[in-house]
Scaffold this active site. Sequence first.
Site, PDB file in Angstrom:
ATOM      1  N   ARG A  40       0.615  -1.297   0.130  1.00  0.00           N
ATOM      2  CA  ARG A  40       0.013   0.000  -0.045  1.00  0.00           C
ATOM      3  C   ARG A  40       0.826   1.152  -0.019  1.00  0.00           C
ATOM      4  O   ARG A  40       0.497   2.450   0.700  1.00  0.00           O
ATOM      5  CB  ARG A  40      -0.904   0.053   1.244  1.00  0.00           C
ATOM      6  CG  ARG A  40      -1.938  -1.199   1.232  1.00  0.00           C
ATOM      7  CD  ARG A  40      -2.972  -1.131   0.116  1.00  0.00           C
ATOM      8  NE  ARG A  40      -3.649  -2.210   0.168  1.00  0.00           N
ATOM      9  CZ  ARG A  40      -3.061  -3.490  -0.425  1.00  0.00           C
ATOM     10  NH1 ARG A  40      -2.193  -3.525  -1.457  1.00  0.00           N
ATOM     11  NH2 ARG A  40      -3.897  -4.685  -0.564  1.00  0.00           N
ATOM     12  N   CYS A  85     -10.391   0.464   3.517  1.00  0.00           N
ATOM     13  CA  CYS A  85      -9.812   0.247   4.945  1.00  0.00           C
ATOM     14  C   CYS A  85      -9.128   1.323   5.292  1.00  0.00           C
ATOM     15  O   CYS A  85      -8.525   2.128   4.618  1.00  0.00           O
ATOM     16  CB  CYS A  85      -8.821  -1.088   4.821  1.00  0.00           C
ATOM     17  SG  CYS A  85      -9.383  -2.530   4.536  1.00  0.00           S
ATOM     18  N   GLU A 116      -4.202   4.013   6.067  1.00  0.00           N
ATOM     19  CA  GLU A 116      -3.942   3.476   4.738  1.00  0.00           C
ATOM     20  C   GLU A 116      -4.666   4.524   4.004  1.00  0.00           C
ATOM     21  O   GLU A 116      -4.291   4.935   3.100  1.00  0.00           O
ATOM     22  CB  GLU A 116      -4.542   2.073   4.298  1.00  0.00           C
ATOM     23  CG  GLU A 116      -4.720   1.761   3.040  1.00  0.00           C
ATOM     24  CD  GLU A 116      -5.065   0.541   2.878  1.00  0.00           C
ATOM     25  OE1 GLU A 116      -4.897  -0.444   3.592  1.00  0.00           O
ATOM     26  OE2 GLU A 116      -5.820   0.074   1.666  1.00  0.00           O
TER      27      GLU A 116
HETATM   28  C1  LIG Z   1     -15.720  -0.064  -1.256  1.00  0.00           C
HETATM   29  C2  LIG Z   1     -14.073   0.125  -1.410  1.00  0.00           C
HETATM   30  C3  LIG Z   1     -13.258  -1.051  -1.511  1.00  0.00           C
HETATM   31  C4  LIG Z   1     -12.021  -1.001  -1.641  1.00  0.00           C
HETATM   32  N1  LIG Z   1     -11.121  -2.152  -1.441  1.00  0.00           N
HETATM   33  C5  LIG Z   1      -9.701  -1.982  -1.518  1.00  0.00           C
HETATM   34  C6  LIG Z   1      -9.109  -3.086  -2.011  1.00  0.00           C
HETATM   35  O1  LIG Z   1      -9.375  -4.290  -1.537  1.00  0.00           O
HETATM   36  N2  LIG Z   1      -7.628  -3.041  -1.876  1.00  0.00           N
HETATM   37  C7  LIG Z   1      -7.100  -1.780  -2.021  1.00  0.00           C
HETATM   38  O2  LIG Z   1      -5.772  -1.623  -2.033  1.00  0.00           O
HETATM   39  N3  LIG Z   1      -7.701  -0.602  -1.721  1.00  0.00           N
HETATM   40  C8  LIG Z   1      -9.109  -0.712  -1.744  1.00  0.00           C
HETATM   41  N4  LIG Z   1      -9.860   0.409  -1.472  1.00  0.00           N
HETATM   42  C9  LIG Z   1      -9.239   1.624  -1.456  1.00  0.00           C
HETATM   43  C10 LIG Z   1      -9.170   2.588  -2.772  1.00  0.00           C
HETATM   44  O3  LIG Z   1     -10.083   2.095  -3.774  1.00  0.00           O
HETATM   45  C11 LIG Z   1      -7.866   2.210  -3.416  1.00  0.00           C
HETATM   46  O4  LIG Z   1      -6.833   2.725  -2.739  1.00  0.00           O
HETATM   47  C12 LIG Z   1      -7.897   2.887  -4.778  1.00  0.00           C
HETATM   48  O5  LIG Z   1      -6.802   2.307  -5.609  1.00  0.00           O
HETATM   49  C13 LIG Z   1      -7.562   4.382  -4.657  1.00  0.00           C
HETATM   50  O6  LIG Z   1      -7.721   4.905  -6.011  1.00  0.00           O
HETATM   51  P1  LIG Z   1      -8.423   6.565  -6.529  1.00  0.00           P
HETATM   52  O7  LIG Z   1      -8.256   6.697  -7.910  1.00  0.00           O
HETATM   53  O8  LIG Z   1      -9.979   6.536  -5.599  1.00  0.00           O
HETATM   54  O9  LIG Z   1      -7.600   7.408  -5.626  1.00  0.00           O
HETATM   55  P2  LIG Z   1      -7.655   8.749  -4.498  1.00  0.00           P
HETATM   56  O10 LIG Z   1      -8.618   8.170  -3.598  1.00  0.00           O
HETATM   57  O11 LIG Z   1      -8.258   9.625  -5.503  1.00  0.00           O
HETATM   58  O12 LIG Z   1      -6.328   9.095  -4.090  1.00  0.00           O
HETATM   59  C14 LIG Z   1      -5.543   8.170  -3.215  1.00  0.00           C
HETATM   60  C15 LIG Z   1      -4.152   8.527  -3.392  1.00  0.00           C
HETATM   61  O13 LIG Z   1      -3.411   8.440  -4.474  1.00  0.00           O
HETATM   62  C16 LIG Z   1      -3.100   9.455  -5.254  1.00  0.00           C
HETATM   63  N5  LIG Z   1      -3.371   9.717  -6.577  1.00  0.00           N
HETATM   64  C17 LIG Z   1      -4.579   9.362  -7.281  1.00  0.00           C
HETATM   65  N6  LIG Z   1      -4.560   9.469  -8.411  1.00  0.00           N
HETATM   66  C18 LIG Z   1      -3.048   9.945  -8.857  1.00  0.00           C
HETATM   67  C19 LIG Z   1      -2.348   9.993 -10.099  1.00  0.00           C
HETATM   68  N7  LIG Z   1      -2.857   9.850 -11.199  1.00  0.00           N
HETATM   69  N8  LIG Z   1      -1.091  10.361  -9.837  1.00  0.00           N
HETATM   70  C20 LIG Z   1      -0.424  10.313  -8.500  1.00  0.00           C
HETATM   71  N9  LIG Z   1      -1.148  10.065  -7.491  1.00  0.00           N
HETATM   72  C21 LIG Z   1      -2.549   9.726  -7.359  1.00  0.00           C
HETATM   73  C22 LIG Z   1      -3.818  10.912  -4.565  1.00  0.00           C
HETATM   74  O14 LIG Z   1      -3.230  11.705  -4.509  1.00  0.00           O
HETATM   75  C23 LIG Z   1      -4.090  10.035  -3.000  1.00  0.00           C
HETATM   76  O15 LIG Z   1      -2.741  10.256  -2.217  1.00  0.00           O
HETATM   77  C24 LIG Z   1     -11.506   0.329  -1.561  1.00  0.00           C
HETATM   78  C25 LIG Z   1     -12.210   1.407  -1.527  1.00  0.00           C
HETATM   79  C26 LIG Z   1     -13.459   1.151  -1.367  1.00  0.00           C
HETATM   80  C27 LIG Z   1     -14.430   2.639  -1.182  1.00  0.00           C
END
Ligand SMILES: Cc1cc2nc3c(=O)[nH]c(=O)nc-3n(C[C@H](O)[C@H](O)[C@H](O)COP(=O)(O)OP(=O)(O)OC[C@H]3O[C@@H](n4cnc5c(N)ncnc54)[C@H](O)[C@@H]3O)c2cc1C
Length: 312
Positions: free
Chosen positions: A177, A229, A303
């Site tokens: 992570r 999480c 996380e």
């Molecule tokens: C229902 C649910 C289930 C989930 N299950 C999991 C799971 O099984 N495993 C898991 O690992 N996570 C899980 N997550 C957490 C989350 O979905 C992941 O961490 C996901 O990859 C975050 O992506 P995002 O585009 O929404 O990022 P954001 O939430 O928008 O950003 C997260 C981080 O990434 C950075 N970021 C985003 N885009 C970029 C980019 N293009 N360049 C540089 N930095 C960037 C942001 O600045 C921030 O620091 C879950 C979330 C939910 C709501």
Amino acid sequence: MNIIDRPALAPLTTLGLGGRALAEIRLERPDDCLRLPDVLAGFGGDARVLGGGSNLLIHDGDLPFVVLRPLFGAKTPDNRPAEPEILGEEDAPDGRRALIRVGSGMRVPHLLSWCGKRDLAGLEGLVGVPGRLGGAVAMNAGAYGCSTAPLLRSLDVFTPEKGLRTLTSEGWRAEYRHFSLAEPCAWYMSVSAVLSLRKAEPGSVLAAMKANFLRKKSGQPVHERTAGCVFQNPPGQSAGRLLDAAGMKGKRRGAMYFSPMHANFLVHDMKCGVPGSSADALALIDEARRAVRDKFGVELVMEVKEWSSCPC
Ligand SMILES: Cc1cc2nc3c(=O)[nH]c(=O)nc-3n(C[C@H](O)[C@H](O)[C@H](O)COP(=O)(O)OP(=O)(O)OC[C@H]3O[C@@H](n4cnc5c(N)ncnc54)[C@H](O)[C@@H]3O)c2cc1C
């Protein structure tokens, strides 16, 4: 490039919390990055990158930064979901692999369904992860034995220090992570990634995704407003089990509560009549940390990424 003044951030997150930023800058073409330094300087320079907003806890109130929204590879010019670009194939010890280029703005569920139909394996543990590809890379997102970073062959990134360029694996550090660039930078934004995916037996990738989703749905509140999480799993332990044993399941403050289904998921109850607040979320998170520390001597690490209103 499209600039929106004083956007509300709560609707851009799955948790549904967050105040207003100085501006939101939507970027759709890599060329848009060239104008970024000047545009950001006009707002004072501090920027945060927002993907799908599914791993964020954003503070309420006025926020002293600009939000960058990389939407590269999300839509076609006629506004349909874009597709990854197939670049070719490579041989690997586990068989033939396909190389695909994916824009960082592509939604992960769309990418997974594309891979499933083409029997391309590697990402099926990400089923039910609602973010965009850039967020999956930045979090090294994963589950069920899969994570994003090992599939990366190269990454196009923008940094305020060096502009736009292509990195290969020496250019980044990935752990559980966690993903960061090897070089120092104030922040980075990924623009697109080349992924290497294994060519699997027909139907096997879709079957694995289905099995993973049923498993996820049976143990996690996937239909509630959460940010996934809250805490990382400490080495060899489950944060959810520690939180449960420390009495945090179902604990509530205002509209925020720890899920009775899985104690590591903080839920925003949007129907309870009380507006949710980041203050309540943060107080519950503090309480959870203290409870686990006092009972087990374990220091939980967040996380979820917290975007604070503090300019420090
Ligand atoms: C229902 C649910 C289930 C989930 N299950 C999991 C799971 O099984 N495993 C898991 O690992 N996570 C899980 N997550 C957490 C989350 O979905 C992941 O961490 C996901 O990859 C975050 O992506 P995002 O585009 O929404 O990022 P954001 O939430 O928008 O950003 C997260 C981080 O990434 C950075 N970021 C985003 N885009 C970029 C980019 N293009 N360049 C540089 N930095 C960037 C942001 O600045 C921030 O620091 C879950 C979330 C939910 C709501």
